[in-house]
Motif scaffolding. Structure first.
Motif, short mmCIF file in Angstrom:
data_model
loop_
_atom_site.label_atom_id
_atom_site.label_comp_id
_atom_site.label_asym_id
_atom_site.label_seq_id
_atom_site.Cartn_x
_atom_site.Cartn_y
_atom_site.Cartn_z
N LEU A 57 0.83 -1.20 0.00
CA LEU A 57 0.00 0.00 0.00
C LEU A 57 0.87 1.25 0.00
CD1 LEU A 57 -2.82 1.20 0.09
CD2 LEU A 57 -2.75 1.07 2.58
N LYS A 58 0.73 2.07 -1.05
CA LYS A 58 1.50 3.31 -1.16
C LYS A 58 0.55 4.49 -1.26
CE LYS A 58 5.21 0.97 -3.66
NZ LYS A 58 5.79 0.75 -5.00
N GLU A 59 1.11 5.67 -1.09
CA GLU A 59 0.30 6.89 -1.14
C GLU A 59 -0.36 7.02 -2.51
OE1 GLU A 59 0.92 11.65 -0.44
OE2 GLU A 59 2.31 10.26 0.50
N GLY A 60 -1.67 7.30 -2.51
CA GLY A 60 -2.40 7.48 -3.76
C GLY A 60 -2.90 6.19 -4.37
N GLU A 61 -2.48 5.04 -3.79
CA GLU A 61 -2.92 3.75 -4.32
C GLU A 61 -3.92 3.09 -3.36
OE1 GLU A 61 1.17 2.47 -6.68
OE2 GLU A 61 0.56 1.38 -4.89
N ALA A 62 -4.64 2.14 -3.90
CA ALA A 62 -5.60 1.40 -3.06
C ALA A 62 -5.25 -0.08 -3.06
CB ALA A 62 -7.02 1.58 -3.59
N ILE A 63 -5.55 -0.72 -1.95
CA ILE A 63 -5.39 -2.17 -1.84
C ILE A 63 -6.78 -2.79 -1.88
CG2 ILE A 63 -4.86 -4.02 -0.21
CD1 ILE A 63 -2.36 -3.15 -1.46
N VAL A 64 -6.96 -3.81 -2.72
CA VAL A 64 -8.23 -4.54 -2.77
C VAL A 64 -7.90 -6.02 -2.57
CG1 VAL A 64 -10.24 -5.10 -4.17
CG2 VAL A 64 -9.13 -2.87 -4.43
N HIS A 65 -8.39 -6.61 -1.46
CA HIS A 65 -8.05 -8.01 -1.19
C HIS A 65 -9.10 -8.62 -0.25
CE1 HIS A 65 -5.69 -11.59 -0.39
NE2 HIS A 65 -4.82 -11.18 -1.31
N PRO A 66 -9.53 -9.87 -0.52
CA PRO A 66 -10.52 -10.52 0.37
C PRO A 66 -10.05 -10.62 1.82
CG PRO A 66 -10.25 -11.78 -1.65
CD PRO A 66 -9.19 -10.72 -1.67
N TRP A 67 -8.71 -10.69 2.06
CA TRP A 67 -8.21 -10.76 3.44
C TRP A 67 -8.65 -9.54 4.24
CZ3 TRP A 67 -2.32 -12.31 2.68
CH2 TRP A 67 -2.26 -13.64 2.23
N ILE A 68 -8.64 -8.39 3.57
CA ILE A 68 -9.01 -7.14 4.26
C ILE A 68 -10.46 -7.22 4.73
CG2 ILE A 68 -9.32 -4.64 3.97
CD1 ILE A 68 -6.99 -4.86 1.88
N ASN A 69 -11.33 -7.73 3.84
CA ASN A 69 -12.74 -7.87 4.22
C ASN A 69 -12.89 -8.75 5.47
OD1 ASN A 69 -12.66 -6.88 1.57
ND2 ASN A 69 -14.70 -7.65 1.13
N LYS A 70 -12.12 -9.86 5.51
CA LYS A 70 -12.20 -10.77 6.65
C LYS A 70 -11.68 -10.11 7.92
CE LYS A 70 -12.08 -15.30 4.36
NZ LYS A 70 -12.06 -14.94 2.96
N ALA A 71 -10.55 -9.35 7.80
CA ALA A 71 -9.98 -8.67 8.96
C ALA A 71 -10.96 -7.63 9.51
CB ALA A 71 -8.66 -8.01 8.58
N LEU A 72 -11.64 -6.91 8.60
CA LEU A 72 -12.61 -5.90 9.03
C LEU A 72 -13.82 -6.55 9.69
CD1 LEU A 72 -12.42 -3.49 6.00
CD2 LEU A 72 -12.03 -2.84 8.37
N GLU A 73 -14.23 -7.68 9.14
CA GLU A 73 -15.38 -8.38 9.74
C GLU A 73 -15.06 -8.82 11.16
OE1 GLU A 73 -17.93 -12.26 8.55
OE2 GLU A 73 -17.60 -10.80 6.97
N ARG A 74 -13.79 -9.26 11.38
CA ARG A 74 -13.39 -9.65 12.75
C ARG A 74 -13.43 -8.44 13.68
NH1 ARG A 74 -9.71 -13.02 9.98
NH2 ARG A 74 -8.05 -11.46 10.12
N ALA A 75 -12.96 -7.27 13.18
CA ALA A 75 -12.98 -6.04 13.99
C ALA A 75 -14.42 -5.67 14.33
CB ALA A 75 -12.30 -4.90 13.25
N GLN A 76 -15.33 -5.78 13.33
CA GLN A 76 -16.73 -5.44 13.58
C GLN A 76 -17.37 -6.39 14.59
OE1 GLN A 76 -17.82 -5.44 9.37
NE2 GLN A 76 -18.48 -3.32 9.56
#
Length: 924
Positions: free
Chosen positions: A630-649
């Motif tokens: 992940l760099k400035e001005g760029e976006a990361i799109v990955h199913p792992w992120i969705n899972k990590a956020l779901e755990r946080a929620q």
């Protein structure tokens, strides 16, 4: 390796699928009756209602007649509304009939689903309540669905702001009553403040269906409903306590700014005890004593005022008043005050005039209100994530109902950016692309402030044709949200905006016809204006005829054209500016797209600076994203992120559930006591003659006084004769020769008690003879009113004591004692004291009653104009009931001079409303 559970699910389906499958035979049976029911005339169809009622009287159950009743409602719906409930809607209706929550996706027709179990259960004649989230939806649904119920011979009522008791009672007497959760709860509290049964408006709690059940029973249940009135002026106490706080040092207290809490340390408590004793403000030897609960509560408020509240950040001082600043918008909120003495503590700190504190007269949580219903059900698009809470607190199962058409929406993975600025730039670019191809866009934000930030970013980029909704004016916003599916439309909405209204591609035909052509006949509507006032306006109307028919046809053709364009552009595109703490809110937003099998798309845009990521995301999240590049001005799109956020929620949801469960444990204590007091009030109201109850109370009071002054097996020299004489004068208004009685040989405690009772009884008989000249029921009425007033007064004091006890009971944890158990024990002691005091106060007041022919008009204990209802919206922190009076004005008791007030002038009662919307309604 495949688990046994996985194999079972593949073979037999999930528990939810098996339950849904169990309803299929009855759906088949209802469909089999369709031809037979369709052949009936309108009159024969209406006659089915009386036929069903007769079957119930003859011993049949609601389940026995369910299939035929549902078939009748389906046919009536076709004839009256032009809508035929789908098979999945019949399943939803059966779920609601069975004390459960039907989770149905947006656009699946929940409002129509409710008509099936509502009609069936209304046949029992005990009343059915349909609960909505706002007045607009209550009026809209009762009006639309009332046509169906009316066709079948059922009556429909609706409860909303501004109705008087007569109108409310009429609405509750109807077979089906539509109302908001706030109105139902406050009517229950008001009923239990009435002095006569005939004045009560509700007729019981038989069956309720709660629409948007997750919003009402989870989100709004975090704050109680409160009816409050002003207390006596205690300015000196606030000023005295405020002077003590600056004498403390840093080690005397502990602050937690994240939780906004402040507590005294052990050293601080010792120092406070010394300072309070020197100032003569403390009772007993320790601040932990129950007598000092109120003092500790005020000390806590003063500490927060000095250490957690900052001038010009949390509040400002303007014209000698402390005005709160909204933490989300930075706007001043004049007229709103912190509760529970916190605002008075701030006024003492700033050395301005201290306004009287409000006392809680009655309160209840939504959890305890809705658990009173014999049968409860709910419907929403999102409940599965809160299934455990619904089961634990309300005993409600959540059943997911399949959609009528398969979902065609594409849910894309989240895009994550480093900063908020980068995220907003990406959102603006995405919106521009969607608008360029004519795709309707709905943007969801988590707060009003963030809606305004996005609006500013869009305007900066030259995009100005959009609507911003914040759920304040429900009528206007319902129309805007209904047209959010028009090609190229851009709508920005907070979490709570526009719920209850479908977003249909091409726009909502019915609402557009209503907006452009109006009704078919003249009339008036009550709407919310820009000042937030409820005002009456002339209804737009176009009479039936060729002209209206031609205009309607033109609108239909235009909507069909726009729908084709929206479908070609890919359907509704839902963009979320961040993840909410609750997955349920995210799912609500996402579910706006893809209605009834329509195409659609959804995507969440996040940044590492978002509240959820910053506070609850794990430390590994940032390092993981850095590793992923992940760099400035760029976006990361990955199913792992969705899972990590779901755990946080899930972590946040679990924490919030624990908080609500803990609050409910404490509230259950007062709820048990509330039931006892309210039942006792009803018993008093229903009793024509309470003289026997009064006699028993008097004898109890005498027995208690005698035992206290003449201990068992005590010598005569140890008797407190003077004290007993004083008690008789104070409580019974009797000056008795107790000193002479005590000097008699062989006299004992029972005989003295008997003589006191005999003297009191004689006075009571004399009063009863005197009362005969005023009529046979006057004394009965007086006894009942005095007893109820004594109970009400002490109950209010008891609520305040419990509030104060609850705010300081956490300190018991320092002594390794369970605060909840301590609270239960002390609350029970306080309640026992209340019951004893109630007997003494009632007996004392009745012993001083003098009946005269021309009594002065009684002054109300509380001025209705000063009594307020309040319910803080957990999402915004605003009081939803601000400015709402508890009691409507009474034309008979209104001061004569008020009647000359101009309709648009402020009402003299001090409510802050215009006269025509307050007491002036009495002359409408």
């Amino acid at each position: 390796m495949v688990s046994l559970g996985g194999v079972a699910r593949k073979l037999f389906g999930s528990a939810n699928e098996r339950r849904v499958r169990a309803y299929r035979p009855r759906v088949v049976a209802i469909n089999a009756m369709e031809e037979q029911i369709s052949a009936l005339s309108d009159e024969a169809l209406k006659a089915k209602t009386d036929e069903f009622k007769k079957k119930l009287e003859d011993g049949k159950t609601l389940d026995d007649i369910l299939v035929e009743a549902f078939a009748v409602v389906r046919e009536a719906s076709k004839r009256v509304l032009g809508l035929r409930p789908f098979d999945v809607q019949l399943i939803g209706g059966m779920i609601l009939h069975e004390n459960a929550i039907a989770e149905m996706k947006t656009g699946e027709g929940k409002t129509l689903v409710a008509t099936l179990p509502v009609y069936l259960n209304a046949l029992a004649g005990k009343g059915v309540h349909v609960v909505t989230v706002n007045d607009y939806l209550a009026r809209r649904d009762s009006e639309h669905m009332g046509k169906l119920y009316g066709f079948l011979g059922m009556t429909t009522g609706v409860i909303h702001h501004g109705l008087d008791d007569r109108q409310r009672k009429e609405a509750y007497t109807a077979d089906i009553t539509y109302a908001t959760n706030n109105e139902l709860g406050f009517d229950y509290l008001r009923d239990n403040m009435k002095m006569q049964r005939a004045e009560m408006v509700q007729r019981g709690h038989n069956y309720a269906i709660v629409d948007e059940v997750d919003s009402i029973l989870v989100d709004e249940a975090r704050t109680p409903l409160i009816i409050s009135g002003p207390l006596d002026d205690r300015s000196d106490l606030y000023v005295s306590i405020d002077k003590i706080i600056p004498m403390l040092e840093e080690g005397d207290y502990e602050l937690d700014e994240k939780q906004r809490s402040a507590n005294f340390s052990e050293d601080g408590m010792e120092k406070l005890e010394k300072l309070l004793t020197e100032n003569g403000m403390m009772k007993g030897a320790s601040l932990y004593d129950i007598e000092n609960v109120a003092i500790v509560h005020h000390l806590n408020n003063a500490l927060k005022a000095h250490k957690l509240f900052s001038r010009d950040k949390d509040y400002i001082v303007r014209d000698g008043e402390v005005v709160i600043i909204d933490e989300f918008t930075g706007r001043m909120m004049p007229g709103r005050r912190y509760s529970d003495g916190q605002h008075q503590a701030l006024e003492a700190k700033e050395n301005v005039k201290i306004q009287p504190e409000n006392q809680t007269l009655a309160s209840i949580t939504f959890q305890n209100y809705f658990r009173m219903y014999d049968k409860l059900a709910g419907m929403t698009g999102t409940a599965a994530t809160e299934a455990e809470e619904f089961a634990n607190i309300y005993g409600l199962d959540v059943v997911e109902v399949p959609t009528n058409m398969p979902i065609a929406r594409i849910d894309e993975d989240d895009e994550v950016y480093l900063t908020v600025q980068e995220k907003y730039l990406a959102i603006v670019e995405e919106i521009k692309e969607a608008k360029a191809k004519g795709q309707p866009v709905l943007v969801g934000t988590t707060s009003i402030e963030k809606s305004e930030l996005l609006a500013a970013a869009l305007k900066k980029d030259g995009i100005t044709d959009f609507s911003v909704l914040n759920a304040r004016y429900h009528e206007q916003e319902a129309f805007i949200i209904s047209q959010a599916g028009v090609p190229g439309a851009l709508t920005i909405a907070t979490n709570m905006a526009g719920r209850g209204t479908d977003i249909q591609l091409g726009g909502n035909l019915e609402m557009r016809i209503e907006a452009e052509l109006g009704d078919t006949e003249p009339g008036t509507d009550i709407v919310t204006n820009e000042q937030g006032e409820r005002v009456e306006v002339a209804r737009k109307f176009t009479p039936p005829g060729p002209e209206r028919d031609a205009k309607e046809q033109a609108i239909r053709e235009d909507v069909a054209r726009l729908k084709a364009e929206a479908l070609a552009a890919g359907g509704l595109y839902v963009i979320a500016t961040e993840r909410h703490e609750s997955r349920r809110i995210d799912n609500q937003l996402r579910g706006r797209s893809g209605r009834q099998g329509d195409p659609g798309r959804s995507k969440f845009y996040l940044s590492l600076q978002d509240d959820l990521m910053r506070i609850f995301g794990s430390d590994r999240m940032e390092s993981m994203l850095t590793k992923l590049g992940l760099k400035e001005g760029e976006a990361i799109v990955h199913p792992w992120i969705n899972k990590a956020l779901e755990r946080a929620q899930k972590k946040v949801e679990a924490r919030n559930f624990d908080i609500r469960k803990n609050l409910l444990k404490y509230d259950d204590v007062i709820n048990d006591q509330r039931k006892v007091v309210f039942d006792q009030r009803k018993e008093l109201m229903d009793s024509e003659d309470i003289s026997e109850i009064v006699r028993e109370m008097r004898e109890d009071v005498v027995e208690k006084a005698v035992k206290a002054r003449i201990p068992e097996r005590a010598y005569a020299e140890q008797w407190d004769v003077a004290g007993l004489k004083e008690d008789c004068l104070r409580i019974l208004n009797l000056d008795l020769p107790i000193e002479k009685w005590a000097e008699e040989d062989g006299i004992a405690e029972p005989e003295i008690e008997e003589r006191i009772n005999e003297a009191a009884k004689q006075i009571e008989e004399n009063r009863a003879k005197q009362a005969e000249q005023f009529g046979p029921d006057v004394l009965k009425y007086v006894e009942r009113q005095v007893t109820m007033q004594a109970l009400d007064h002490l109950w209010r004091e008891h609520i305040v004591n419990l509030d104060h006890l609850r705010s300081v009971i956490g300190f018991r944890g320092y002594a390794q004692r369970d605060p909840l158990q301590e609270y239960k024990a002390e609350a029970f002691e306080l309640f026992q004291a209340l019951l004893g005091n109630m007997r003494e106060v009632a007996v004392s007041q009745l012993s001083r009653v003098q009946l005269v022919r021309e009594a002065p008009p009684p002054r109300p204990e509380i001025n209705p104009a000063q009594v307020r209802a309040s319910h803080i919206d957990p999402a915004t922190g605003e009081d939803e009931m601000a400015g709402e009076q508890v009691a409507s004005g009474d034309a008979a008791t209104m001061p004569e001079e008020w009647k000359n007030t101009g309709r648009n002038e402020p009402c003299p009662c001090g409510s802050g409303k215009k006269f025509k919307h307050c007491h002036g309604q009495l002359f409408a």
